[in-house]
Design a protein around this motif. Structure first.
Motif, PDB file in Angstrom:
ATOM      1  N   LEU A 135       0.809  -1.221   0.000  1.00  0.00           N
ATOM      2  CA  LEU A 135       0.000   0.000   0.000  1.00  0.00           C
ATOM      3  C   LEU A 135       0.846   1.276   0.000  1.00  0.00           C
ATOM      4  N   HIS A 136       2.101   1.191   0.493  1.00  0.00           N
ATOM      5  CA  HIS A 136       2.914   2.398   0.692  1.00  0.00           C
ATOM      6  C   HIS A 136       4.270   2.372  -0.007  1.00  0.00           C
ATOM      7  N   GLU A 137       4.572   1.350  -0.778  1.00  0.00           N
ATOM      8  CA  GLU A 137       5.887   1.217  -1.411  1.00  0.00           C
ATOM      9  C   GLU A 137       6.054   2.212  -2.557  1.00  0.00           C
ATOM     10  N   VAL A 138       7.170   2.945  -2.508  1.00  0.00           N
ATOM     11  CA  VAL A 138       7.501   3.879  -3.594  1.00  0.00           C
ATOM     12  C   VAL A 138       8.727   3.415  -4.382  1.00  0.00           C
ATOM     13  N   ALA A 139       9.475   2.458  -3.835  1.00  0.00           N
ATOM     14  CA  ALA A 139      10.625   1.877  -4.529  1.00  0.00           C
ATOM     15  C   ALA A 139      11.020   0.602  -3.792  1.00  0.00           C
TER      16      ALA A 139
END
Length: 151
Positions: A135-139
């Protein structure tokens, strides 16, 4: 995989020592925290095996020292939390594939997140940690190693 990284808790003759991991934030990505997971999809369980899940690692942290995954280790970053591994305890559990089962893949993943804390309950499962990361992964950075136990 060195012998110390194998599991003692699961009878593979090792010491359950988590390896040293280092990373850097991707250029231009705003990171609020990190999570680190270790997963074996080849375990004969039908759902793989989670060896470690540590999260709420501060954004300015770029390294986990060797054996940071030991139960009660002071090498964990301040504020970091863990979920129970699939062996049932907090911390890192080393490789322990059944002898003769063939090579197992161990995915060490560092997840850059857009929130400073995931705010999981103390009894969250590794699978729920994975969902929360998604839900919160950006990399993400990943390293995969293999290990096979012979008879």
């Amino acid at each position: 995989m060195e012998g110390v990284h194998l599991s003692g808790a699961l009878g593979a003759g090792g010491d359950d020592v988590s390896p040293r991991l280092t990373w850097s934030a991707p250029h231009g990505v705003d990171v609020a925290s990190y999570a680190v997971t270790v997963y074996d999809p080849d375990a004969p369980t039908g759902s793989g095996f989670w060896h470690w899940g540590i999260f709420d690692v501060p954004a300015d942290c770029t390294e986990l020292a060797q054996n940071a995954g030991a139960t009660g280790s002071s090498a964990k970053p301040a504020g970091a939390k863990e979920v129970r591994n699939d062996a049932g305890f907090l911390g890192y559990v080393g490789a322990a594939p059944p002898p003769g089962h063939g090579p197992h893949r161990y995915y060490f993943r560092v997840h850059a997140l857009d929130v400073p804390a995931l705010e999981l309950s103390a009894d969250a499962s590794p699978a729920f940690l994975g969902f929360s990361i998604w839900l919160h992964e950006v990399a993400r950075g990943e390293s995969m190693v293999t290990y096979e136990a012979t008879a």
